[in-house]
Design a protein around this motif. Structure first.
Motif, PDB file in Angstrom:
ATOM      1  N   VAL A   1       0.838  -1.207   0.000  1.00  0.00           N
ATOM      2  CA  VAL A   1       0.000   0.000   0.000  1.00  0.00           C
ATOM      3  C   VAL A   1       0.872   1.255   0.000  1.00  0.00           C
ATOM      4  O   VAL A   1       0.605   2.239  -0.698  1.00  0.00           O
ATOM      5  N   ALA A   2       1.947   1.231   0.798  1.00  0.00           N
ATOM      6  CA  ALA A   2       2.854   2.375   0.838  1.00  0.00           C
ATOM      7  C   ALA A   2       3.495   2.606  -0.522  1.00  0.00           C
ATOM      8  O   ALA A   2       3.624   3.752  -0.986  1.00  0.00           O
ATOM      9  N   LEU A   3       3.895   1.517  -1.217  1.00  0.00           N
ATOM     10  CA  LEU A   3       4.486   1.647  -2.548  1.00  0.00           C
ATOM     11  C   LEU A   3       3.477   2.208  -3.546  1.00  0.00           C
ATOM     12  O   LEU A   3       3.817   3.069  -4.384  1.00  0.00           O
ATOM     13  N   ASP A   4       2.228   1.733  -3.475  1.00  0.00           N
ATOM     14  CA  ASP A   4       1.192   2.250  -4.367  1.00  0.00           C
ATOM     15  C   ASP A   4       0.964   3.740  -4.150  1.00  0.00           C
ATOM     16  O   ASP A   4       0.841   4.517  -5.108  1.00  0.00           O
ATOM     17  N   MET A   5       0.924   4.152  -2.886  1.00  0.00           N
ATOM     18  CA  MET A   5       0.730   5.572  -2.582  1.00  0.00           C
ATOM     19  C   MET A   5       1.894   6.398  -3.090  1.00  0.00           C
ATOM     20  O   MET A   5       1.730   7.511  -3.608  1.00  0.00           O
ATOM     21  N   GLN A   6       3.112   5.866  -2.964  1.00  0.00           N
ATOM     22  CA  GLN A   6       4.294   6.575  -3.452  1.00  0.00           C
ATOM     23  C   GLN A   6       4.244   6.727  -4.975  1.00  0.00           C
ATOM     24  O   GLN A   6       4.554   7.799  -5.518  1.00  0.00           O
ATOM     25  N   MET A   7       3.827   5.659  -5.685  1.00  0.00           N
ATOM     26  CA  MET A   7       3.724   5.734  -7.142  1.00  0.00           C
ATOM     27  C   MET A   7       2.661   6.738  -7.558  1.00  0.00           C
ATOM     28  O   MET A   7       2.845   7.506  -8.507  1.00  0.00           O
ATOM     29  N   ARG A   8       1.525   6.727  -6.849  1.00  0.00           N
ATOM     30  CA  ARG A   8       0.478   7.693  -7.171  1.00  0.00           C
ATOM     31  C   ARG A   8       0.965   9.124  -6.952  1.00  0.00           C
ATOM     32  O   ARG A   8       0.663  10.030  -7.741  1.00  0.00           O
ATOM     33  N   ALA A   9       1.706   9.344  -5.871  1.00  0.00           N
ATOM     34  CA  ALA A   9       2.249  10.678  -5.605  1.00  0.00           C
ATOM     35  C   ALA A   9       3.205  11.103  -6.717  1.00  0.00           C
ATOM     36  O   ALA A   9       3.194  12.260  -7.168  1.00  0.00           O
ATOM     37  N   GLN A  10       4.046  10.171  -7.203  1.00  0.00           N
ATOM     38  CA  GLN A  10       4.959  10.495  -8.289  1.00  0.00           C
ATOM     39  C   GLN A  10       4.201  10.820  -9.570  1.00  0.00           C
ATOM     40  O   GLN A  10       4.538  11.780 -10.274  1.00  0.00           O
ATOM     41  N   LEU A  11       3.163  10.019  -9.894  1.00  0.00           N
ATOM     42  CA  LEU A  11       2.371  10.291 -11.089  1.00  0.00           C
ATOM     43  C   LEU A  11       1.664  11.642 -10.999  1.00  0.00           C
ATOM     44  O   LEU A  11       1.625  12.404 -11.968  1.00  0.00           O
ATOM     45  N   GLN A  12       1.130  11.958  -9.820  1.00  0.00           N
ATOM     46  CA  GLN A  12       0.457  13.246  -9.635  1.00  0.00           C
ATOM     47  C   GLN A  12       1.439  14.392  -9.807  1.00  0.00           C
ATOM     48  O   GLN A  12       1.126  15.433 -10.404  1.00  0.00           O
ATOM     49  N   SER A  13       2.663  14.197  -9.270  1.00  0.00           N
ATOM     50  CA  SER A  13       3.684  15.231  -9.421  1.00  0.00           C
ATOM     51  C   SER A  13       4.053  15.432 -10.886  1.00  0.00           C
ATOM     52  O   SER A  13       4.208  16.564 -11.363  1.00  0.00           O
ATOM     53  N   GLN A  14       4.166  14.319 -11.639  1.00  0.00           N
ATOM     54  CA  GLN A  14       4.474  14.427 -13.063  1.00  0.00           C
ATOM     55  C   GLN A  14       3.345  15.134 -13.822  1.00  0.00           C
ATOM     56  O   GLN A  14       3.592  15.970 -14.702  1.00  0.00           O
ATOM     57  N   GLU A  15       2.094  14.806 -13.483  1.00  0.00           N
ATOM     58  CA  GLU A  15       0.963  15.459 -14.142  1.00  0.00           C
ATOM     59  C   GLU A  15       0.940  16.954 -13.834  1.00  0.00           C
ATOM     60  O   GLU A  15       0.689  17.778 -14.721  1.00  0.00           O
ATOM     61  N   ASP A  16       1.201  17.313 -12.578  1.00  0.00           N
ATOM     62  CA  ASP A  16       1.231  18.735 -12.213  1.00  0.00           C
ATOM     63  C   ASP A  16       2.328  19.468 -12.971  1.00  0.00           C
ATOM     64  O   ASP A  16       2.132  20.594 -13.464  1.00  0.00           O
ATOM     65  N   THR A  17       3.504  18.824 -13.077  1.00  0.00           N
ATOM     66  CA  THR A  17       4.610  19.454 -13.802  1.00  0.00           C
ATOM     67  C   THR A  17       4.262  19.642 -15.276  1.00  0.00           C
ATOM     68  O   THR A  17       4.529  20.698 -15.869  1.00  0.00           O
ATOM     69  N   ALA A  18       3.644  18.599 -15.884  1.00  0.00           N
ATOM     70  CA  ALA A  18       3.253  18.705 -17.297  1.00  0.00           C
ATOM     71  C   ALA A  18       2.217  19.812 -17.497  1.00  0.00           C
ATOM     72  O   ALA A  18       2.272  20.560 -18.476  1.00  0.00           O
ATOM     73  N   ALA A  19       1.256  19.921 -16.564  1.00  0.00           N
ATOM     74  CA  ALA A  19       0.232  20.970 -16.680  1.00  0.00           C
ATOM     75  C   ALA A  19       0.863  22.359 -16.585  1.00  0.00           C
ATOM     76  O   ALA A  19       0.504  23.279 -17.333  1.00  0.00           O
TER      77      ALA A  19
END
Length: 324
Positions: free
Chosen positions: A121-139
């Protein structure tokens, strides 16, 4: 220390049929009962025969059960150790080694599985946080690019507008210069224009239909200027010219723009009495009058002047047209 502790039935220093008794100044030890431990044992402390023991009546049957169950009930809930008695008798508190239950293999596996699930669960949350950060950067990058493109487009549009404005100003300046040159040329031609026949009067130089036109406009000098009027006692500029030519049977257009192209264009150096003078360009003239000779013209000038006669130098015309 607990004073006056009461022992229930089958307690200390009495038989099963004897009433409950009180023992002053005794110590009660109550170790914790864990699953898997042996049942607690109640130590019996010997007491001297001379120790005073109070007696009391047994409680009534309807008394609360909590009074009857004081102490240890059935050796399950607690352990009472009597550490002292009256006189010089003393007893050491009872201690007992408690063995902790061991975890079974199933419980260990369950704990390991729970830890693994927690880690996943911790790994999944970390991956989601990374994806969200990438999406924010792209936006953010896309917003910056759009803003930059918009600024560039606005700058280009502004530059084009300025260039267009400059081109229009240059065209107007060129047209004004051409008009000024044309007026200067016309002024020179008028200044150099002379005719022996013009030394007397316009009526004496004009002949035929031209003389009739000149006589008509000269007869109306002093009449009022009224916009849209064609006579008989008030005119506007094109109304006076139309009325003058109507006297010789020529039906001219009503407005000055059309009258400036109603005949043959002639230069101002060759103008003759009865010719139409116009101001502005041919086809878009804004004022017309009749040339009467001797370097003069007659026209309905404006509401304040009415029909007047002026020298050509008063307001040099742009061109002339010959109808007759």
């Amino acid at each position: 220390m607990i004073r006056d502790a009461r022992f229930v039935r089958y307690g200390v220093n009495k038989g099963p049929d004897e009433p409950d008794s009180w023992v002053p100044d005794v110590t009660v030890a109550q170790p914790t009962l864990l699953d898997g431990n042996r049942p607690p044992r109640i130590p019996v402390v010997p007491m001297p025969q001379t120790a005073p023991i109070r007696t009391h009546r047994k409680p009534r049957r309807n008394a609360p059960k909590t009074v009857l169950r004081a102490g240890v009930a059935g050796g399950v809930l607690s352990t009472i150790a009597v550490a002292g008695a009256a006189g010089t008798a003393h007893a050491e508190p009872v201690t007992e080694t408690i063995e902790l239950p061991t975890l079974s293999a199933n419980l260990s596996a369950a704990v390991a599985q729970s830890a693994e699930a927690t880690q996943q669960v911790a790994l999944d949350m970390q991956m989601r946080a990374q994806l969200q950060s990438q999406e924010d950067t792209a936006a953010k990058d896309a917003a910056k690019a759009a803003k930059k493109a918009k600024s560039k487009a606005e700058a280009e549009a502004k530059a084009k507008a300025e260039a267009k404005k400059k081109a229009e100003e240059a065209a107007r300046a060129k047209a004004a210069a051409a008009a000024h040159a044309s007026r200067s040329s016309a002024r020179t031609e008028l200044a150099s224009y002379s005719s022996p026949s013009d030394s007397s009067s316009s009526s004496s130089t004009a002949t035929g239909s031209a003389a009739s036109i000149v006589s008509f406009v000269e007869s109306h000098i002093g009449d009022a200027y009224v916009m849209g009027s064609t006579g008989p006692n008030a005119f506007d500029c094109s109304g006076l010219v139309q009325a003058a030519y109507r006297t010789v049977g020529v039906d001219l257009p009503r407005v000055s723009q059309s009258q400036s192209t109603a005949g043959t264009q002639v230069s101002l150096s060759n103008v003759q009495p009865g010719d139409i003078l116009y101001w502005g360009s041919a086809g878009s003239a804004y004022h017309v009058a009749i040339y009467v000779g001797n370097g003069k013209f007659v026209g309905a000038q404006n509401p304040s002047s009415g029909v007047v006669e002026h020298d050509l130098s008063y307001d040099e015309p742009t061109g002339a047209v010959r109808v007759l």
